[in-house]
Design a protein around this motif. Sequence first.
Motif, short mmCIF file in Angstrom:
data_model
loop_
_atom_site.label_atom_id
_atom_site.label_comp_id
_atom_site.label_asym_id
_atom_site.label_seq_id
_atom_site.Cartn_x
_atom_site.Cartn_y
_atom_site.Cartn_z
N MET A 35 44.98 -32.17 20.67
CA MET A 35 44.33 -30.92 21.01
C MET A 35 45.32 -29.77 20.85
N ARG A 36 44.88 -28.71 20.19
CA ARG A 36 45.72 -27.51 20.06
C ARG A 36 45.82 -26.84 21.42
N TRP A 37 44.68 -26.67 22.07
CA TRP A 37 44.61 -26.16 23.44
C TRP A 37 43.39 -26.78 24.10
N ASN A 38 43.37 -26.74 25.40
CA ASN A 38 42.33 -27.45 26.14
C ASN A 38 41.13 -26.54 26.41
N THR A 39 40.56 -26.03 25.33
CA THR A 39 39.41 -25.14 25.41
C THR A 39 38.79 -25.05 24.02
N PRO A 40 37.48 -24.80 23.90
CA PRO A 40 36.87 -24.68 22.57
C PRO A 40 37.22 -23.33 21.94
N LEU A 41 38.23 -23.33 21.09
CA LEU A 41 38.78 -22.08 20.57
C LEU A 41 39.41 -22.32 19.20
N SER A 42 39.00 -21.54 18.23
CA SER A 42 39.58 -21.64 16.88
C SER A 42 40.80 -20.74 16.78
N GLU A 43 41.58 -20.93 15.72
CA GLU A 43 42.74 -20.08 15.49
C GLU A 43 42.33 -18.60 15.31
N PRO A 44 41.35 -18.28 14.46
CA PRO A 44 40.97 -16.87 14.32
C PRO A 44 40.46 -16.26 15.63
N TRP A 67 35.90 -5.88 38.12
CA TRP A 67 36.36 -5.93 36.73
C TRP A 67 35.42 -5.17 35.81
N ARG A 68 35.99 -4.62 34.73
CA ARG A 68 35.21 -4.07 33.64
C ARG A 68 35.41 -4.95 32.41
N VAL A 69 34.35 -5.25 31.69
CA VAL A 69 34.44 -6.10 30.51
C VAL A 69 34.86 -5.23 29.32
N LEU A 70 36.05 -5.51 28.79
CA LEU A 70 36.57 -4.80 27.63
C LEU A 70 36.25 -5.54 26.33
N HIS A 71 36.06 -6.85 26.43
CA HIS A 71 35.71 -7.67 25.27
C HIS A 71 34.98 -8.90 25.76
N LEU A 72 33.95 -9.30 25.02
CA LEU A 72 33.19 -10.52 25.31
C LEU A 72 32.98 -11.27 24.00
N SER A 73 33.30 -12.55 24.01
CA SER A 73 32.94 -13.42 22.89
C SER A 73 32.68 -14.82 23.44
N THR A 74 32.01 -15.63 22.66
CA THR A 74 31.70 -16.99 23.11
C THR A 74 32.10 -18.00 22.04
N ALA A 75 32.38 -19.21 22.49
CA ALA A 75 32.73 -20.29 21.57
C ALA A 75 31.52 -20.66 20.71
N GLY A 76 31.76 -20.83 19.42
CA GLY A 76 30.71 -21.27 18.51
C GLY A 76 30.58 -22.78 18.51
N GLN A 77 29.53 -23.27 17.85
CA GLN A 77 29.29 -24.71 17.86
C GLN A 77 30.41 -25.49 17.17
N LEU A 78 30.95 -24.95 16.08
CA LEU A 78 32.05 -25.63 15.41
C LEU A 78 33.28 -25.73 16.33
N GLU A 79 33.54 -24.66 17.10
CA GLU A 79 34.65 -24.70 18.05
C GLU A 79 34.41 -25.79 19.10
N TRP A 80 33.18 -25.89 19.58
CA TRP A 80 32.86 -26.93 20.56
C TRP A 80 33.03 -28.32 19.96
#
Length: 239
Positions: A13-22, A171-184
């Motif tokens: 595992m690169r990291w313990n979360t569904p996350l791509s390099e980009p 908190w104020r949300v400055l950025h929001l993104s979600t893991a895609g299916q390929l990342e999962w």
Amino acid sequence: MDDELNALRRTRMRWNTPLSEPHADLLLDRMELAGGHLADLGCGWGELLLRALGRAPDLRGTGIDTDGTGLARGRAAACERGLQERVKWVEADAATWDVPAERAFCIGAAHIFGSTKAALEALTRVVLPSGRLLYGDGFWAAPPTPAAQEIFGPDLLALPDLLDAADAAGWRVLHLSTAGQLEWDDFESTSRAGWAEWLAAHPADPRAAAVREWLDRRLREYVRGYRGVLGFTYLVLGR
């Protein structure tokens, strides 16, 4: 499982979360890293922490986790990259950490605080008022199956409710993104790969049956229980 196998399980595992390099690069961009201190609460082996330090030469880091095996992996990686003088690794309960920082990560670690809402409230005491928090957490992307609810418990929120919890904590949300299916799919596959490789090399080992059962169950739970149902969001938060 014994210590040897536990140490092997996450090795692919690169990291313990569904996350791509980009996607990771995007999140680090949004964190606007510079100097000061970055605390990674529930860091595991701290791969994203080390990448942040590699981007910002005036930044110092601290990784906090109770997993000694993960921390040892982080120390070794820091030494390989020449970052050992700029990062500390602390074996401690991250929920008790209260050293203020200009930047913080808390990714997939809400459970150590008890709940998403408790985590978001507690992290306001870690991140300085002018700072930023990269917060990663699961959410229900679709109505959960009974199997998914049994695995992940009753406290997981839908994404709008998670955002409401962030707002209620200040908190104020400055950025929001979600893991895609390929990342999962990659995350789930790499989470099994270390043990799958071990099993292929040691089919007659007395531990092989238990490893095989875990691998089969994990794949079955993912495909039948929470693939496409459990989401994961990354929020860059400020105040």
